[in-house]
Design an enzyme around this catalytic site. Structure first.
Site, PDB file in Angstrom:
ATOM      1  CE1 TYR A   1      -3.559   2.669   0.801  1.00 47.10           C
ATOM      2  CE2 TYR A   1      -2.001   3.404   2.468  1.00 47.10           C
ATOM      3  CZ  TYR A   1      -3.136   3.615   1.709  1.00 47.10           C
ATOM      4  OH  TYR A   1      -3.826   4.789   1.843  1.00 47.10           O
TER       5      TYR A   1
ATOM      6  NE  ARG B   1      -0.663   4.071  12.078  1.00 49.71           N
ATOM      7  CZ  ARG B   1       0.314   3.228  12.396  1.00 49.71           C
ATOM      8  NH1 ARG B   1       1.253   3.577  13.259  1.00 49.71           N
ATOM      9  NH2 ARG B   1       0.373   2.026  11.842  1.00 49.71           N
TER      10      ARG B   1
HETATM   11  C1  UD1 Z   1      -4.240   4.293   7.705  1.00 49.31           C
HETATM   12  C2  UD1 Z   1      -5.268   4.190   6.598  1.00 49.31           C
HETATM   13  C3  UD1 Z   1      -4.598   4.372   5.266  1.00 49.31           C
HETATM   14  C4  UD1 Z   1      -3.856   5.696   5.286  1.00 49.31           C
HETATM   15  C5  UD1 Z   1      -2.829   5.671   6.403  1.00 49.31           C
HETATM   16  C6  UD1 Z   1      -2.074   6.981   6.527  1.00 49.31           C
HETATM   17  C7  UD1 Z   1      -7.291   2.835   6.892  1.00 49.31           C
HETATM   18  C8  UD1 Z   1      -7.882   1.483   6.882  1.00 49.31           C
HETATM   19  N1  UD1 Z   1      -5.965   2.903   6.641  1.00 49.31           N
HETATM   20  O1  UD1 Z   1      -3.356   3.156   7.695  1.00 49.31           O
HETATM   21  O2  UD1 Z   1      -5.552   4.374   4.234  1.00 49.31           O
HETATM   22  O3  UD1 Z   1      -3.251   5.936   4.055  1.00 49.31           O
HETATM   23  O4  UD1 Z   1      -3.516   5.474   7.639  1.00 49.31           O
HETATM   24  O5  UD1 Z   1      -1.240   6.959   7.621  1.00 49.31           O
HETATM   25  O6  UD1 Z   1      -7.978   3.822   7.100  1.00 49.31           O
HETATM   26  N2  UD1 Z   1      -5.038  -1.542  14.823  1.00 49.31           N
HETATM   27  C9  UD1 Z   1      -5.297  -2.298  15.949  1.00 49.31           C
HETATM   28  N3  UD1 Z   1      -6.450  -3.015  15.984  1.00 49.31           N
HETATM   29  C10 UD1 Z   1      -7.368  -3.015  14.952  1.00 49.31           C
HETATM   30  C11 UD1 Z   1      -7.093  -2.230  13.801  1.00 49.31           C
HETATM   31  C12 UD1 Z   1      -5.911  -1.508  13.764  1.00 49.31           C
HETATM   32  O7  UD1 Z   1      -4.502  -2.328  16.900  1.00 49.31           O
HETATM   33  O8  UD1 Z   1      -8.412  -3.686  15.068  1.00 49.31           O
HETATM   34  C13 UD1 Z   1      -3.774  -0.767  14.769  1.00 49.31           C
HETATM   35  C14 UD1 Z   1      -2.912  -1.167  13.570  1.00 49.31           C
HETATM   36  O9  UD1 Z   1      -2.077  -2.243  13.873  1.00 49.31           O
HETATM   37  C15 UD1 Z   1      -2.137   0.118  13.339  1.00 49.31           C
HETATM   38  C16 UD1 Z   1      -3.082   1.225  13.805  1.00 49.31           C
HETATM   39  O10 UD1 Z   1      -4.080   0.598  14.574  1.00 49.31           O
HETATM   40  O11 UD1 Z   1      -0.968   0.143  14.129  1.00 49.31           O
HETATM   41  C17 UD1 Z   1      -3.746   1.963  12.663  1.00 49.31           C
HETATM   42  O12 UD1 Z   1      -4.309   1.022  11.789  1.00 49.31           O
HETATM   43  P1  UD1 Z   1      -5.303   1.444  10.595  1.00 49.31           P
HETATM   44  O13 UD1 Z   1      -6.420   2.236  11.105  1.00 49.31           O
HETATM   45  O14 UD1 Z   1      -5.613   0.209   9.836  1.00 49.31           O
HETATM   46  O15 UD1 Z   1      -4.437   2.463   9.766  1.00 49.31           O
HETATM   47  P2  UD1 Z   1      -2.961   2.488   9.088  1.00 49.31           P
HETATM   48  O16 UD1 Z   1      -2.445   1.156   8.792  1.00 49.31           O
HETATM   49  O17 UD1 Z   1      -2.141   3.424   9.915  1.00 49.31           O
END
Ligand code: UD1
Length: 285
Positions: free
Chosen positions: A121, A188
């Site tokens: 990605y 984040r």
């Molecule tokens: C997100 C965006 C991506 C964007 C990027 C910019 C989504 C799905 N992804 O990616 O499009 O370009 O930010 O920085 O919107 N996590 C958990 N438990 C869960 C889900 C997630 O602990 O059930 C953690 C993940 O491991 C990660 C963090 O939360 O460390 C953020 O995950 P996620 O919301 O999927 O976003 P990114 O991978 O940062």
């Protein structure tokens, strides 16, 4: 869309794989179709001055599971959009991503830092981001790449690949547990959709074309803090569980937004606690 329809003629191209038609305002035209389809693209671009290109597979996890498909949408379709824009001379405001930085050398992250994406990605978004700049330099096309950090807010559809805030709320609302992937120490920069909309409107009007801008807040939150915040908001009795870390996950992500501030007059306005309330309000209504 709500921000555009009052003063503009707006056309939406969407396959509704993640958005919902019912969430669109009434006074715009809608083409339901796939951005990879050239006839659909042609119809969408007809007589258009500005294109906000948001179509993508947005999930890091999904790109790890099916890199070919995510490449086809995130890179090939973006290139096709740029080609169509070249034909019609439309400005393209592109949804790039903080994922292009991977594990950066410095925090907060300026636009100039070395890019080391850690997932298909991230690499796909980097490639598309560079294509935007190239189309400006090579063909004089007006392009602006907005490197979104972690966008959240009302109306995000819940599902296995939705953003973590939507996911945590869905888990908490169905009684838990909230699942933190890994230690939860990863950080984040969560930026509310309202701030992202404002950034897009600024990018539509700027003369700083052929450039890329970070769109975040400059504030860092750990995933563990976020899980706690959602639990406190929904129900303090809900459990928080830790699962395996996610392959390809970025450890830290924090925007330096000074370039967007100086060049676009972009100023993030929504605090995380206010933004989380807005999501909770939307879920409950
Ligand atoms: C997100 C965006 C991506 C964007 C990027 C910019 C989504 C799905 N992804 O990616 O499009 O370009 O930010 O920085 O919107 N996590 C958990 N438990 C869960 C889900 C997630 O602990 O059930 C953690 C993940 O491991 C990660 C963090 O939360 O460390 C953020 O995950 P996620 O919301 O999927 O976003 P990114 O991978 O940062």
């Amino acid at each position: 869309m709500d921000a555009l329809v009052a003063e503009n003629e707006v056309r939406v191209l969407d396959d509704f794989s993640s958005g919902r038609r019912s969430q669109l305002p009434a006074n715009l035209s809608v083409i339901e179709g796939d951005v990879r389809d050239s006839d659909v693209r042609k119809a969408a671009f007809d007589d258009v001055d500005i294109v906000f290109h948001e179509a993508a597979i947005v999930s890091v996890e999904q790109s790890v599971e099916m890199p070919m498909e995510s490449h086809a949408i995130n890179v090939d379709a973006t290139l096709s959009v740029l080609e169509e824009a070249r034909r019609t001379n439309a400005r393209v405001v592109f949804a790039s991503s903080a994922a292009i930085y991977g594990t950066p050398e410095t925090l907060p992250i300026p636009e100039t830092v070395a890019k080391r994406p850690s997932s298909p990605y991230g690499l796909e978004k980097l490639s598309a981001d560079h294509y935007c700049q190239l189309y400006h330099d090579l063909y004089g096309l007006e392009t602006v790449a907005l490197r979104y950090f972690n966008v959240y807010g009302p109306r995000q559809r819940k599902g296995p690949y939705s953003g973590v805030i939507t996911k945590f709320f869905a888990q908490a609302r169905s009684g838990g547990p909230i699942t933190v992937q890994g230690t939860g120490e990863q950080t984040r920069d969560f930026v509310h959709v309202r701030d992202v909309v404002r950034a897009n409107l600024l990018a539509a009007m700027t003369d700083r074309v052929g450039e890329a801008f970070n769109i975040g807040t400059g504030r860092s939150t750990t995933i563990a803090q976020l899980a706690e915040h959602v639990r406190e908001t929904v129900d303090p009795d809900i459990k928080i569980e830790h699962t395996d870390p996610r392959p390809g996950d970025v450890r830290d992500s924090l925007a330096d937004v000074s370039k967007a501030n100086e060049a676009l007059d972009y100023e993030p306005a929504v605090e995380l606690s206010e933004g989380i309330e807005s999501v909770f309000d939307w879920i409950r209504h």
